[in-house]
Write a protein that holds these residues in place. Structure first.
Motif, mmCIF file in Angstrom:
data_model
loop_
_atom_site.group_PDB
_atom_site.id
_atom_site.type_symbol
_atom_site.label_atom_id
_atom_site.label_comp_id
_atom_site.label_asym_id
_atom_site.label_seq_id
_atom_site.Cartn_x
_atom_site.Cartn_y
_atom_site.Cartn_z
ATOM 1 N N THR A 91 -4.894 7.278 -1.793
ATOM 2 C CA THR A 91 -3.930 6.421 -2.494
ATOM 3 C C THR A 91 -2.496 6.935 -2.407
ATOM 4 O O THR A 91 -1.560 6.161 -2.604
ATOM 5 N N GLU A 147 -9.458 6.218 2.198
ATOM 6 C CA GLU A 147 -9.217 5.804 0.800
ATOM 7 C C GLU A 147 -8.321 6.797 0.064
ATOM 8 O O GLU A 147 -8.612 7.255 -1.046
ATOM 9 N N GLU A 204 -3.199 2.473 -9.152
ATOM 10 C CA GLU A 204 -4.472 3.078 -8.778
ATOM 11 C C GLU A 204 -5.582 2.036 -8.812
ATOM 12 O O GLU A 204 -6.407 1.946 -7.883
ATOM 13 N N LYS A 232 -5.250 -0.375 -5.813
ATOM 14 C CA LYS A 232 -5.614 0.236 -4.536
ATOM 15 C C LYS A 232 -7.130 0.442 -4.434
ATOM 16 O O LYS A 232 -7.709 0.257 -3.354
ATOM 17 N N GLN A 233 -7.768 0.796 -5.539
ATOM 18 C CA GLN A 233 -9.222 0.936 -5.515
ATOM 19 C C GLN A 233 -9.887 -0.414 -5.269
ATOM 20 O O GLN A 233 -10.917 -0.499 -4.581
ATOM 21 N N PHE A 259 0.819 -1.220 0.000
ATOM 22 C CA PHE A 259 0.000 0.000 0.000
ATOM 23 C C PHE A 259 0.849 1.264 0.000
ATOM 24 O O PHE A 259 0.453 2.288 -0.547
#
Length: 324
Positions: A237, A235, A164, A167-168, A151
């Motif tokens: 990133t 949330e 991206e 991570k989403q 992360f």
């Protein structure tokens, strides 16, 4: 003839003396050194294996991923590639060359093998999605340790979309399983204490680092782990601790925001106190006898502030966990 890696290393050391006391300039230099090294590795592998069989992204993790390296650093990196698993042999060969090139340039191998030469950290986009899901579903101490390492990542070469997307995907899983926050807290809840009950500094008592404070475990981890927990919840990133401070919703985290200046002081303290470190290990260990009375006082304050930040972060998450 001097290899291109050796030329990059020479250039790195020449530039280092100009930026070693400025956190942002130093980390920008590390980025440029690693970019040059990775491009040279790509050139070498293309000469032997041909062009890459699919688009890919090379990304950094750990202190490099967080843009928080000191004058010395080890390696933490991975590769995400498009297409099928059959391409993995090519990208593992590239990862091996990158690892060796970075060693030549002056970055030690990661003890935990968190490098793109390791199949765990060199996978296709589809397999990476499966890996993220597996880590979060298992939710063991080790799997969440791997996920937390992942992360704290950013793309150095290639498309940012690759990370991206992953991570989403992770945020979606966590959103549907909010009890994971308790597991994340448990995973980082142990903090190596550096200040005793009477306000005294607590150095290592045994081994070659006897008489030293481990800066990374004792001082940095409470700040880094606290902001990672909040970034997961909100949330966010972006991987750097400073960017996470700046991205947190100000209205919700007014008390947390005040610790940003303390973290900046910590970054400056490390550069100032470890500017003469001769290798990666020495960067993290600071002998107490080398500090003035004022520096010891500053170090204690930075430790206590970090512990307080982590405690407040833990309370925020545990309060919200109790409502789920």
């Amino acid at each position: 003839m001097v290899s291109r890696y050796k030329a990059i290393k020479k250039w790195r050391y020449e530039k280092m003396k100009d930026v070693c006391t400025n956190h942002f300039e130093l980390n920008a230099l590390h980025d440029e050194v690693m970019k040059r090294t990775v491009h040279e590795s790509i050139r070498k592998v293309e000469g032997e294996w041909g062009c890459a069989p699919a688009p890919f992204a090379f990304f950094l993790m750990g202190s490099a991923g967080r843009f928080e390296q000191s004058i010395w650093s080890d390696q933490d990196h991975g590769i995400i590639y498009q297409g099928e698993m059959k391409h993995q042999s090519y990208f593992l060969a590239l990862g091996e060359e990158i690892k060796n090139g970075l060693v030549e340039v002056g970055y030690e191998e990661c003890d935990g093998k968190v490098m793109s030469s390791n199949p765990l950290w060199c996978q296709s986009r589809i397999d990476w999605k499966g890996q993220i899901m597996s880590w979060l579903e298992e939710a063991s101490w080790q799997s969440l340790r791997h996920f937390s390492t992942f992360f704290d990542s950013r793309v150095l070469i290639g498309s940012d979309d690759y990370l991206e997307e992953l991570k989403q995907c992770a945020f979606l899983i966590i959103r549907e399983n909010p009890r994971l926050y308790k597991r994340f807290i448990d995973n980082v809840d142990f903090i190596k204490k550096g200040v005793g009950v009477f306000g005294q500094l607590l150095p290592e008592l045994h081994g070659e680092q006897s008489g030293s404070i481990h800066l990374k475990k004792t001082v940095f981890f409470p700040y880094v782990n606290a902001l990672r927990l909040l970034a997961l919840k909100e949330e966010i990133t972006s991987p750097s601790t400073l960017s996470r401070f700046e991205t947190l919703p100000e209205q919700m985290y007014v008390l947390i925001g005040k610790y940003e200046q303390d973290f900046m002081k910590l970054l400056a303290f490390r550069l100032r106190s470890r500017k003469d470190a001769r290798n990666y290990k020495e960067v993290h260990h600071i002998p107490l006898h080398t500090l003035t009375k004022e520096e010891k006082h500053e170090l204690k304050l930075l430790m206590k502030t970090g512990y307080k930040l982590f405690s407040e972060t833990k309370a925020i998450l545990e309060k919200e966990c109790s409502t789920w």
